[in-house]
Design a protein around this motif. Structure first.
Motif, short mmCIF file in Angstrom:
data_model
loop_
_atom_site.label_atom_id
_atom_site.label_comp_id
_atom_site.label_asym_id
_atom_site.label_seq_id
_atom_site.Cartn_x
_atom_site.Cartn_y
_atom_site.Cartn_z
N GLU A 159 0.86 -1.18 0.00
CA GLU A 159 0.00 0.00 0.00
C GLU A 159 0.90 1.24 0.00
O GLU A 159 1.97 1.20 0.62
CB GLU A 159 -0.92 0.02 1.23
CG GLU A 159 -0.58 -1.02 2.26
CD GLU A 159 -1.53 -1.12 3.43
OE1 GLU A 159 -1.26 -0.43 4.43
OE2 GLU A 159 -2.52 -1.88 3.32
N PRO A 160 0.49 2.32 -0.67
CA PRO A 160 1.34 3.50 -0.69
C PRO A 160 1.73 3.91 0.74
O PRO A 160 0.87 4.04 1.61
CB PRO A 160 0.45 4.55 -1.36
CG PRO A 160 -0.44 3.72 -2.26
CD PRO A 160 -0.71 2.46 -1.49
N THR A 161 3.02 4.03 0.96
CA THR A 161 3.55 4.21 2.32
C THR A 161 4.71 5.20 2.28
O THR A 161 5.53 5.14 1.36
CB THR A 161 4.09 2.84 2.85
OG1 THR A 161 3.03 1.89 2.79
CG2 THR A 161 4.63 2.95 4.27
N GLN A 162 4.75 6.05 3.28
CA GLN A 162 5.87 7.00 3.37
C GLN A 162 7.02 6.35 4.13
O GLN A 162 6.81 5.74 5.19
CB GLN A 162 5.41 8.25 4.09
CG GLN A 162 4.41 9.06 3.26
CD GLN A 162 4.68 10.53 3.39
OE1 GLN A 162 4.77 11.05 4.49
NE2 GLN A 162 4.83 11.20 2.26
N VAL A 163 8.20 6.50 3.61
CA VAL A 163 9.39 5.90 4.24
C VAL A 163 10.41 6.99 4.51
O VAL A 163 10.75 7.78 3.62
CB VAL A 163 10.04 4.85 3.30
CG1 VAL A 163 11.23 4.19 3.98
CG2 VAL A 163 9.03 3.82 2.85
N ASN A 164 10.91 7.00 5.76
CA ASN A 164 11.96 7.95 6.11
C ASN A 164 13.30 7.44 5.59
O ASN A 164 13.65 6.28 5.83
CB ASN A 164 12.00 8.10 7.65
CG ASN A 164 12.98 9.16 8.08
OD1 ASN A 164 13.50 9.94 7.26
ND2 ASN A 164 13.25 9.21 9.39
N VAL A 165 14.02 8.27 4.85
CA VAL A 165 15.31 7.82 4.32
C VAL A 165 16.48 8.41 5.10
O VAL A 165 17.61 8.42 4.64
CB VAL A 165 15.44 8.13 2.80
CG1 VAL A 165 14.43 7.32 2.01
CG2 VAL A 165 15.27 9.61 2.50
N LYS A 166 16.17 8.88 6.32
CA LYS A 166 17.24 9.40 7.20
C LYS A 166 17.25 8.57 8.47
O LYS A 166 16.19 8.17 8.96
CB LYS A 166 16.98 10.88 7.54
CG LYS A 166 17.04 11.81 6.34
CD LYS A 166 18.47 11.98 5.85
CE LYS A 166 18.50 12.88 4.64
NZ LYS A 166 19.82 12.95 4.04
N PRO A 167 18.43 8.31 9.04
CA PRO A 167 18.49 7.46 10.23
C PRO A 167 17.96 8.15 11.50
O PRO A 167 17.89 9.38 11.57
CB PRO A 167 19.98 7.15 10.37
CG PRO A 167 20.69 8.14 9.54
CD PRO A 167 19.74 8.68 8.53
N GLY A 219 5.28 1.70 -2.70
CA GLY A 219 4.12 0.83 -2.50
C GLY A 219 3.06 0.84 -3.58
O GLY A 219 1.91 0.49 -3.33
N PHE A 220 3.45 1.22 -4.82
CA PHE A 220 2.45 1.16 -5.89
C PHE A 220 2.54 -0.19 -6.60
O PHE A 220 2.90 -0.29 -7.76
CB PHE A 220 2.62 2.35 -6.85
CG PHE A 220 2.21 3.64 -6.20
CD1 PHE A 220 0.88 4.01 -6.15
CD2 PHE A 220 3.15 4.46 -5.58
CE1 PHE A 220 0.49 5.18 -5.51
CE2 PHE A 220 2.78 5.63 -4.93
CZ PHE A 220 1.44 5.98 -4.89
N GLY A 221 2.24 -1.22 -5.82
CA GLY A 221 2.19 -2.58 -6.36
C GLY A 221 0.91 -2.76 -7.17
O GLY A 221 0.14 -1.82 -7.38
N ARG A 222 0.67 -4.01 -7.56
CA ARG A 222 -0.44 -4.32 -8.47
C ARG A 222 -1.78 -3.79 -7.95
O ARG A 222 -2.51 -3.09 -8.67
CB ARG A 222 -0.48 -5.84 -8.62
CG ARG A 222 -1.55 -6.38 -9.50
CD ARG A 222 -1.19 -7.79 -9.92
NE ARG A 222 -0.90 -8.68 -8.80
CZ ARG A 222 -1.83 -9.35 -8.12
NH1 ARG A 222 -3.11 -9.20 -8.41
NH2 ARG A 222 -1.49 -10.15 -7.14
N ASN A 223 -2.11 -4.07 -6.68
CA ASN A 223 -3.41 -3.65 -6.16
C ASN A 223 -3.56 -2.14 -6.09
O ASN A 223 -4.60 -1.59 -6.47
CB ASN A 223 -3.59 -4.21 -4.75
CG ASN A 223 -4.63 -5.29 -4.72
OD1 ASN A 223 -4.92 -5.89 -5.76
ND2 ASN A 223 -5.21 -5.54 -3.57
N ALA A 224 -2.51 -1.49 -5.59
CA ALA A 224 -2.57 -0.02 -5.46
C ALA A 224 -2.67 0.63 -6.83
O ALA A 224 -3.40 1.61 -7.03
CB ALA A 224 -1.33 0.48 -4.72
#
Ligand code: SF4
Ligand code: SF3
Length: 554
Positions: free
Chosen positions: A233-241, A377-382
């Protein structure tokens, strides 16, 4: 040694390919020769796996082993001579086992068994020095000078494509998805290639059969991932530690990530994804772990800098691994499954306590960095859920064109093309992306078109199936073929998974694909001309020229 399977291959006076003491990837001459012998031994195993099937004898252990061991020879996977020769000996033992079963079945049926030749009859020498002397028999370019370079090139296209499919079969198997029928087809092609075919049309046909086989494998892989971990599912990911002890998980194996998340729960250790593991953040069964803290680093070629700076333990679940001694982190990186580097700890089984202890002994991140979030998260379903809104925007003229800019990353400076391309793409175009090539541009701002993000991250290279499904759904909606859609594919290749995804797309009839940063070294000018004529396959040129050609087709 002779190896020409990846994009960074070295040009040598004897032709294109790594043929000196060490490949560009760090693979030694010994490992390269042993890998050739392993592939040859596996072709012998497949020969008898196919023969045994004539009597309904199917051994799931062998069906699993052959693709798995073949995967070990993919670029940036296994650099350990002992493990490669161990796989080869196991292949020979399985071949013998199947041969006996087949010959017994023949005797019982009053049939004459076949007399094995070539790979099916080959016996491995006893020790590594003697194995090295056998290497020319198994060399991937055996027959050079006896058959044309076009035939050799097609054999390699098939062999490397099938290797990519084998890697995806192993990824699917780990997720609980196997198929005796797919394995049967795989053995058939593997054994056939072991017999050094030399018919151009048959080889071309087989390359398409490999593409089609891989389509089924990608479907299994998609099923395995979504049944086990839910739909991305579309999800926000932090790319900083953030501050705290840390484990970094790289490669494609989501099951390993899940085990690590379970075993680190409550320990205070934060788990980060790297490279192709980034899409993991979008799966419900993985994102539920609060300590799946974010994504760290970028694509594989930056490991020696990024892993060196990572203050914790690192796990490589699959490709791509490069020399960990250069960045001096060999004592805190761990390999899994078919991955290996001499002197690096290898985790067998499901117990990651060694990794956890290592992470505890490392300093961890000292402070939180200012968060920077990206959406995955833009897989098939999304994608399917977003399709009606996307179609509406296309019909209203707000979305003019789609680009799939996906594939592998790598070291070459020419790869800056892909970042430049996404930056130059007009604002009324949508960019779909997948695999590790996206790290060249996925942290940039692309904005949206009336709520539809201009950059849609589909996932790993393993998720190419989702991209194909979207293209098919759009074609259905617009009542046209995929090639009539306002969609162009601009692929970046590096290793053999990319080769097989390309074969899959070609076998589905997708035309006018652009490939870069260079064309595979094993394809001769004649073969490139054939692929161009039949499929419109072409190399990338300049961003300006390519965009112009794609947006204003003749
Ligand atoms: Fe060369 Fe690539 Fe083969 Fe390594 S995998 S030896 S870099 S062609
Ligand atoms: Fe990247 Fe190795 Fe190919 Fe799965 S991790 S795409 S290069």
């Amino acid at each position: 040694m002779f190896c020409v399977q990846c994009e960074q291959t070295i040009s040598s006076p004897t032709g294109k390919g790594c043929s000196y003491a060490q490949g560009m990837c760090g693979k030694t001459e010994t490992v390269s020769d042993l890998q050739d012998l392993l592939v040859y031994a596996l072709q012998g195993t497949s020969f008898y796996a196919e023969k045994a099937r004539e009597f309904g004898i199917i051994d799931p252990v062998v069906d699993a082993f052959v693709p798995q061991a073949f995967f070990a020879t993919l670029t940036n996977v296994n650099f350990e001579a002992d493990r490669i020769s161990g796989y080869a000996r196991k292949a020979q033992a399985y071949r013998q086992q199947l041969r006996e079963q087949y010959e017994q079945a023949c005797a019982a049926a009053g049939r004459q068994p076949v007399v094995p030749e070539g790979a099916a009859a080959f016996r491995l020498a006893i020790d590594t020095p003697s194995l090295r002397t056998q290497a020319p028999i198994a060399a991937v370019n055996r027959g050079k000078g006896k058959v044309s370079d076009d035939i050799l090139g097609l054999r390699l296209l098939c062999l490397y494509g099938l290797k990519g499919a084998a890697a995806y079969m192993e990824h699917a198997r780990v997720l609980g998805q196997t198929s005796a029928e797919v394995a049967g087809e795989f053995h058939h092609i593997m054994a056939w290639l072991g017999a050094d075919p030399d018919d151009m049309q048959q080889l071309l046909g087989t390359s398409m059969a490999i593409g089609k086989l891989n389509y089924r494998v990608m479907e299994m892989l998609d099923r395995g991932e979504t049944e086990k971990f839910g739909h991305p599912e579309p999800t926000q990911v932090n790319v900083k530690p953030i501050a705290g002890k840390a484990i970094l998980v790289s490669g494609h194996d989501l099951c390993d990530l899940k085990l690590i998340l379970e075993q680190t729960e409550g320990t205070g250790i934060n788990v980060y994804t790297n490279g192709e593991m980034l899409p993991a953040h979008a799966y419900p069964e993985l994102k539920k772990f609060k300590h799946l803290a974010g994504n760290y680093g970028s694509a594989w070629q930056n490991q020696q800098k990024e892993f060196a700076a990572f203050p914790g333990a690192i796990v490589m679940t699959s490709n791509c691994l490069i020399d960990p001694n250069v960045g001096s982190y060999a004592d805190r990186i761990f390999t899994r499954s078919i991955v290996g580097w001499p002197g690096v700890a290898h985790i067998e089984g499901d117990d990651f306590s060694q990794v956890i202890a290592c992470a505890q002994s490392q300093p961890g991140f000292q402070y939180d960095e200012i968060p920077h979030k990206i959406t995955v998260g833009f897989g098939r379903n999304a994608l399917m859920a977003a399709a009606p809104a996307v179609i509406d925007q296309v019909k209203k003229g707000n979305i003019r064109h789609f680009f799939l800019v996906g594939g592998c990353d790598g070291d070459k400076s020419e790869r800056s093309y892909y970042e430049a391309f996404t930056q130059a793409a007009p604002k009324d175009t949508v960019i779909l992306t997948l695999a590790c090539g996206k790290f060249r541009f996925n942290k940039k701002q692309f904005g949206d078109i009336n709520g539809i993000p201009r950059l849609l991250d589909i996932g790993q290279c393993n998720d190419s199936y989702s991209a194909i499904q979207l293209a098919l759904a759009l074609a259905k909606e617009f009542d046209c073929g995929v090639n009539e859609l306002p969609l162009n594919l601009v692929l970046s290749w590096f290793e053999q998974k990319a080769i097989v995804v390309l074969l899959t797309l070609l076998s589905l009839g997708v035309k006018n694909i652009r490939v870069g940063p260079s064309v595979p070294g094993f394809l001769t000018p004649n073969l490139l001309a054939v692929l161009n004529q039949e499929f419109g396959l072409m190399p990338i040129t300049t961003v300006e020229n390519d965009l112009k050609a794609m947006l204003n087709p003749k």
